[in-house]
Each structure stands twice: as structure tokens, then as C-alpha cells.
Design a protein around this motif. Structure first.
Motif, PDB file in Angstrom:
ATOM      1  N   ARG A 196       0.929  16.545  21.017  1.00 41.69           N
ATOM      2  CA  ARG A 196      -0.495  16.862  20.844  1.00 41.69           C
ATOM      3  C   ARG A 196      -0.825  18.336  21.027  1.00 41.69           C
ATOM      4  O   ARG A 196      -1.768  18.834  20.420  1.00 41.69           O
ATOM      5  N   VAL A 197      -0.084  19.033  21.894  1.00 39.67           N
ATOM      6  CA  VAL A 197      -0.455  20.422  22.209  1.00 39.67           C
ATOM      7  C   VAL A 197      -0.396  21.305  20.964  1.00 39.67           C
ATOM      8  O   VAL A 197       0.303  20.999  20.000  1.00 39.67           O
ATOM      9  N   ASN A 198      -1.126  22.412  21.016  1.00 46.06           N
ATOM     10  CA  ASN A 198      -1.112  23.315  19.867  1.00 46.06           C
ATOM     11  C   ASN A 198       0.238  24.019  19.735  1.00 46.06           C
ATOM     12  O   ASN A 198       1.081  23.959  20.638  1.00 46.06           O
ATOM     13  N   GLU A 199       0.423  24.674  18.620  1.00 45.50           N
ATOM     14  CA  GLU A 199       1.699  25.319  18.298  1.00 45.50           C
ATOM     15  C   GLU A 199       2.126  26.324  19.357  1.00 45.50           C
ATOM     16  O   GLU A 199       3.279  26.344  19.802  1.00 45.50           O
ATOM     17  N   LYS A 200       1.206  27.169  19.773  1.00 43.33           N
ATOM     18  CA  LYS A 200       1.504  28.214  20.760  1.00 43.33           C
ATOM     19  C   LYS A 200       2.007  27.603  22.067  1.00 43.33           C
ATOM     20  O   LYS A 200       3.019  28.043  22.620  1.00 43.33           O
ATOM     21  N   ASP A 201       1.304  26.584  22.560  1.00 43.17           N
ATOM     22  CA  ASP A 201       1.694  25.965  23.825  1.00 43.17           C
ATOM     23  C   ASP A 201       3.029  25.242  23.712  1.00 43.17           C
ATOM     24  O   ASP A 201       3.845  25.271  24.641  1.00 43.17           O
ATOM     25  N   PHE A 202       3.262  24.594  22.575  1.00 46.33           N
ATOM     26  CA  PHE A 202       4.541  23.898  22.417  1.00 46.33           C
ATOM     27  C   PHE A 202       5.692  24.897  22.432  1.00 46.33           C
ATOM     28  O   PHE A 202       6.713  24.679  23.103  1.00 46.33           O
ATOM     29  N   LEU A 203       5.543  25.985  21.698  1.00 49.99           N
ATOM     30  CA  LEU A 203       6.603  27.001  21.651  1.00 49.99           C
ATOM     31  C   LEU A 203       6.884  27.571  23.045  1.00 49.99           C
ATOM     32  O   LEU A 203       8.040  27.731  23.434  1.00 49.99           O
ATOM     33  N   GLU A 204       5.820  27.845  23.778  1.00 47.38           N
ATOM     34  CA  GLU A 204       5.987  28.436  25.112  1.00 47.38           C
ATOM     35  C   GLU A 204       6.653  27.465  26.083  1.00 47.38           C
ATOM     36  O   GLU A 204       7.555  27.844  26.833  1.00 47.38           O
ATOM     37  N   LYS A 205       6.206  26.198  26.075  1.00 43.26           N
ATOM     38  CA  LYS A 205       6.653  25.239  27.087  1.00 43.26           C
ATOM     39  C   LYS A 205       7.949  24.506  26.746  1.00 43.26           C
ATOM     40  O   LYS A 205       8.649  24.029  27.647  1.00 43.26           O
ATOM     41  N   PHE A 206       8.270  24.414  25.450  1.00 44.34           N
ATOM     42  CA  PHE A 206       9.440  23.616  25.095  1.00 44.34           C
ATOM     43  C   PHE A 206      10.487  24.363  24.265  1.00 44.34           C
ATOM     44  O   PHE A 206      11.560  23.828  24.017  1.00 44.34           O
TER      45      PHE A 206
END
Length: 198
Positions: free
Chosen positions: A165-175
Motif C-alpha cells: 500500500r505504501v507509496n513508491e518513495k516509502d517502499f524504496l526507502e524501507k524495503f
């Protein structure tokens, strides 16, 4: 339209919600009055709160489906392992998942159950993920998650709803970026430039 507005008002739907429905989905309000009355009564009976946006969303979803299509969608979810309680709980939380195409639902459930080892009941709790783009979001992100799980970097019991669900920026940063020092090819996996084996 006037009699349909009266039906919604009589069931406690605020004027602001009714105006929003008329503005964004006017065809819903053009339905036969007896059909709207039936749908509104069913939605209320399911436990939707008339003052919340999900009530109007549920009315809109049901008004866009024939009775036959509605029953067919219920049967589809039953065949995929959802209980009656799970089906209606999912609808109450995410009404729009009922208008996702049968092909997309089957494809998503097959992937989550057989590739990601999720239980059908767990998917029912986050039914909105079935509406996400399979090629652009589900597969790339789950490919990254599979790599991280295989290396023990994240829990295999991780709930998929958050990373999907998270946006692209958050997914890239966290995963992705967070683990690049441990898995240098992770970005290439996310971009689909490496084929995953097993």
C-alpha cells in the motif's frame, strides 16, 4: 432523482454525502427508486454507518452491479476459500473490491496463496490489495519481499498489505535502499531486470 435523495435522507445519510454522490456518480442516483431503496436497506443491514463515506461507497458499488453479478462475485470469493463472514467483513471495510474483475481477483489470489504462501483468510482482511496493479506493483514489490525473506532480512510472516500500500518513495526507502548493502542487486530485482529463481 428526488425520491432517491429522500431515501438516503430517511436512512440518515448527511446532505454532504448525498451531494458528493450526485456530483461524482450521478448515474447511481438515476436508478429506479425501488432498487435504490432495496440497496440502501441491504447496506444498512450489513452494518454500514450512514454517516460514513463507506456507506455511500457501498451503495454505489451495489448499484453498479446486477443481482446476478453480485451473487456471482459472492460465489467467486467462496470458491477461493473465503467464509461468509470474511466476504462481508471485507466488503464492509473495502467495498470497491467487489467490482474488481473476476480475472484479476483469481490472478491475485493465486499469486498471494501459491507464490507468497498467504492464507485466503489473511487476504480477506486486506481485500483492497486485489485491486492493485499486478504487473506494476504486486509482482515487483513481492519479488523484493521474497528476496528479503529468503535471506532472513524480514519476517516471513510479514503482512503484505503495508508494503503493497505504501507509496513508491516509502517502499524504496524501507524495503530496497535500506538493504542494498546486504543485497546489492535488490534494485535490479525491483526493476524487473533479474529473474528470480525459486
Amino acid at each position: 432523482m428526488t425520491p432517491n435523495i429522500a431515501v438516503l435522507k430517511n436512512h440518515g445519510v448527511p446532505n454532504s454525502m448525498i451531494l458528493k454522490l450526485i456530483s461524482n456518480h450521478p448515474t447511481t442516483m438515476m436508478l429506479n427508486n425501488s432498487r435504490i431503496s432495496e440497496i440502501v436497506a441491504m447496506v444498512k443491514e450489513m452494518g454500514f454507518d450512514p454517516i460514513k463515506a463507506t456507506f455511500i461507497t457501498a451503495v454505489r458499488v451495489m448499484s453498479g452491479m446486477s443481482k446476478l453479478n453480485w451473487e456471482g462475485k459472492l460465489e467467486l470469493y467462496r470458491s477461493l476459500g473465503w467464509s461468509e463472514a470474511e466476504i462481508f467483513s471485507a466488503f464492509k471495510t473495502y467495498p470497491t473490491h467487489m467490482i474488481v474483475s473476476e480475472k484479476k481477483i483469481r490472478r491475485g489470489m493465486d499469486f498471494f496463496v501459491n507464490e507468497m504462501n498467504c492464507k485466503p483468510s489473511s487476504i480477506s482482511k486486506y481485500a483492497d490489495i486485489l485491486s492493485l496493479s499486478f504487473e506494476k506493483r504486486i509482482v515487483p514489490r513481492c519479488s523484493v519481499l521474497q528476496v528479503l525473506m529468503s535471506k532472513g532480512l524480514i519476517n516471513k510472516d510479514l503482512c503484505l498489505s503495508r508494503p503493497l500500500r505504501v507509496n513508491e518513495k516509502d517502499f524504496l526507502e524501507k524495503f530496497v535502499i535500506k538493504y542494498l548493502h546486504r543485497v546489492p542487486d535488490l534494485l535490479r530485482v525491483y526493476q524487473g531486470k533479474m529473474e528470480l529463481l525459486g
